[in-house]
Design a protein around this motif. Sequence first.
Motif, PDB file in Angstrom:
ATOM      1  N   MET A   1      46.618  49.120  30.040  1.00  0.00           N
ATOM      2  CA  MET A   1      45.492  48.651  31.061  1.00  0.00           C
ATOM      3  C   MET A   1      44.735  50.103  31.499  1.00  0.00           C
ATOM      4  N   SER A   2      43.878  49.851  31.357  1.00  0.00           N
ATOM      5  CA  SER A   2      43.269  50.989  31.741  1.00  0.00           C
ATOM      6  C   SER A   2      42.248  51.272  32.941  1.00  0.00           C
ATOM      7  N   LYS A   3      42.267  52.556  33.546  1.00  0.00           N
ATOM      8  CA  LYS A   3      41.749  52.711  34.495  1.00  0.00           C
ATOM      9  C   LYS A   3      40.532  52.155  34.774  1.00  0.00           C
ATOM     10  N   PRO A   4      40.951  50.908  36.233  1.00  0.00           N
ATOM     11  CA  PRO A   4      39.694  49.880  36.558  1.00  0.00           C
ATOM     12  C   PRO A   4      38.083  50.718  37.076  1.00  0.00           C
ATOM     13  N   VAL A   5      37.057  50.180  36.924  1.00  0.00           N
ATOM     14  CA  VAL A   5      35.883  51.310  37.570  1.00  0.00           C
ATOM     15  C   VAL A   5      36.099  50.368  39.507  1.00  0.00           C
ATOM     16  N   LYS A   6      36.448  49.208  40.129  1.00  0.00           N
ATOM     17  CA  LYS A   6      36.129  48.404  40.804  1.00  0.00           C
ATOM     18  C   LYS A   6      37.358  48.318  40.953  1.00  0.00           C
ATOM     19  N   HIS A   7      37.866  48.366  42.292  1.00  0.00           N
ATOM     20  CA  HIS A   7      39.457  47.715  42.956  1.00  0.00           C
ATOM     21  C   HIS A   7      39.200  47.009  44.181  1.00  0.00           C
ATOM     22  N   VAL A   8      39.358  46.407  44.239  1.00  0.00           N
ATOM     23  CA  VAL A   8      39.588  44.592  45.096  1.00  0.00           C
ATOM     24  C   VAL A   8      40.839  44.325  45.563  1.00  0.00           C
ATOM     25  N   PHE A   9      40.310  44.731  47.052  1.00  0.00           N
ATOM     26  CA  PHE A   9      41.589  44.378  48.193  1.00  0.00           C
ATOM     27  C   PHE A   9      41.725  43.192  48.882  1.00  0.00           C
ATOM     28  N   VAL A  10      41.961  42.048  48.522  1.00  0.00           N
ATOM     29  CA  VAL A  10      42.234  41.174  49.894  1.00  0.00           C
ATOM     30  C   VAL A  10      43.259  41.261  50.999  1.00  0.00           C
ATOM     31  N   CYS A  11      42.908  41.428  52.247  1.00  0.00           N
ATOM     32  CA  CYS A  11      44.357  41.653  53.041  1.00  0.00           C
ATOM     33  C   CYS A  11      44.922  39.756  53.151  1.00  0.00           C
ATOM     34  N   SER A  12      45.902  39.757  53.018  1.00  0.00           N
ATOM     35  CA  SER A  12      46.389  39.104  52.597  1.00  0.00           C
ATOM     36  C   SER A  12      48.197  38.511  54.187  1.00  0.00           C
ATOM     37  N   GLN A  13      47.069  39.429  55.930  1.00  0.00           N
ATOM     38  CA  GLN A  13      48.319  40.047  56.418  1.00  0.00           C
ATOM     39  C   GLN A  13      48.779  38.035  57.441  1.00  0.00           C
ATOM     40  N   SER A  14      49.758  38.085  57.205  1.00  0.00           N
ATOM     41  CA  SER A  14      50.589  37.060  58.308  1.00  0.00           C
ATOM     42  C   SER A  14      50.448  37.680  59.178  1.00  0.00           C
ATOM     43  N   ARG A  15      50.786  36.668  60.716  1.00  0.00           N
ATOM     44  CA  ARG A  15      51.023  36.902  61.776  1.00  0.00           C
ATOM     45  C   ARG A  15      51.190  35.412  62.489  1.00  0.00           C
ATOM     46  N   CYS A  60      41.369  42.155  62.462  1.00  0.00           N
ATOM     47  CA  CYS A  60      41.701  41.070  61.937  1.00  0.00           C
ATOM     48  C   CYS A  60      40.114  39.647  62.371  1.00  0.00           C
ATOM     49  N   ASP A  61      40.248  40.304  63.890  1.00  0.00           N
ATOM     50  CA  ASP A  61      38.907  39.148  64.306  1.00  0.00           C
ATOM     51  C   ASP A  61      38.151  38.397  63.414  1.00  0.00           C
ATOM     52  N   GLN A  62      38.160  39.579  61.934  1.00  0.00           N
ATOM     53  CA  GLN A  62      36.261  39.261  61.244  1.00  0.00           C
ATOM     54  C   GLN A  62      37.413  38.688  59.845  1.00  0.00           C
ATOM     55  N   GLY A  63      38.802  38.312  59.942  1.00  0.00           N
ATOM     56  CA  GLY A  63      39.188  37.994  58.340  1.00  0.00           C
ATOM     57  C   GLY A  63      38.161  36.553  57.738  1.00  0.00           C
ATOM     58  N   ALA A  64      38.876  36.333  56.459  1.00  0.00           N
ATOM     59  CA  ALA A  64      39.057  36.609  55.251  1.00  0.00           C
ATOM     60  C   ALA A  64      38.421  38.468  55.458  1.00  0.00           C
ATOM     61  N   ASN A  65      39.224  39.548  55.317  1.00  0.00           N
ATOM     62  CA  ASN A  65      38.918  40.969  54.673  1.00  0.00           C
ATOM     63  C   ASN A  65      38.973  41.693  53.188  1.00  0.00           C
ATOM     64  N   VAL A  66      38.183  41.308  52.077  1.00  0.00           N
ATOM     65  CA  VAL A  66      38.361  42.180  51.327  1.00  0.00           C
ATOM     66  C   VAL A  66      37.997  43.833  51.174  1.00  0.00           C
ATOM     67  N   LEU A  67      38.260  44.437  50.472  1.00  0.00           N
ATOM     68  CA  LEU A  67      38.217  45.667  51.125  1.00  0.00           C
ATOM     69  C   LEU A  67      37.866  46.146  49.153  1.00  0.00           C
ATOM     70  N   VAL A  68      36.985  46.681  48.405  1.00  0.00           N
ATOM     71  CA  VAL A  68      36.184  47.062  47.254  1.00  0.00           C
ATOM     72  C   VAL A  68      35.611  48.165  47.545  1.00  0.00           C
ATOM     73  N   TYR A  69      36.716  49.210  46.317  1.00  0.00           N
ATOM     74  CA  TYR A  69      37.126  50.622  46.103  1.00  0.00           C
ATOM     75  C   TYR A  69      36.265  51.095  44.592  1.00  0.00           C
ATOM     76  N   PRO A  70      35.969  52.500  44.359  1.00  0.00           N
ATOM     77  CA  PRO A  70      36.048  53.172  44.784  1.00  0.00           C
ATOM     78  C   PRO A  70      34.617  53.445  46.252  1.00  0.00           C
ATOM     79  N   GLU A  71      33.293  52.101  46.502  1.00  0.00           N
ATOM     80  CA  GLU A  71      32.587  53.107  47.299  1.00  0.00           C
ATOM     81  C   GLU A  71      33.130  52.801  49.101  1.00  0.00           C
ATOM     82  N   GLY A  72      34.397  51.836  48.875  1.00  0.00           N
ATOM     83  CA  GLY A  72      34.932  51.730  50.113  1.00  0.00           C
ATOM     84  C   GLY A  72      34.648  51.291  51.206  1.00  0.00           C
ATOM     85  N   VAL A  73      34.016  49.591  50.563  1.00  0.00           N
ATOM     86  CA  VAL A  73      32.608  48.745  51.087  1.00  0.00           C
ATOM     87  C   VAL A  73      34.019  47.921  51.571  1.00  0.00           C
ATOM     88  N   LEU A  74      33.532  47.381  53.018  1.00  0.00           N
ATOM     89  CA  LEU A  74      34.864  46.279  53.311  1.00  0.00           C
ATOM     90  C   LEU A  74      33.770  45.095  54.026  1.00  0.00           C
TER      91      LEU A  74
END
Length: 107
Positions: A1-15, A60-74
């Motif tokens: 697998m090659s290094k991705p240009v973009k990385h997406v993180f999807v919050c899956s926090q459960s309370r 958390c009050d603004q979820g579902a949250n998604v973070l995109v790197y390398p830009e750091g856009v939430l």
Amino acid sequence: MSKPVKHVFVCSQSRPDGHPRGSCSHKGCKEVLQTFWQELQQRNAYDRIAVTYSGCLGPCDQGANVLVYPEGVLYGHVTKEDVAEIFDSHLVDDVPVERLRVPAGSW
């Protein structure tokens, strides 16, 4: 697998139900994550984009949250219906989706 240009993180926090901070798991994060994975598969974008679930990303009050790197856009209040737009606009064309961005002071 090659290094991705973009990385997406999807919050899956459960309370627990009724927690004062809430959680993305109560705001559709599983559907958002599954839809990102479906888009990734349909577009065969594994060599350019990585999608990963994560723990709490902050507002958390603004979820579902998604973070995109390398830009750091939430992004906040993301639904599965927003995923294709994020994919097309931000991940492919490098133009963040302004209507979904979390305000600067929130994160």
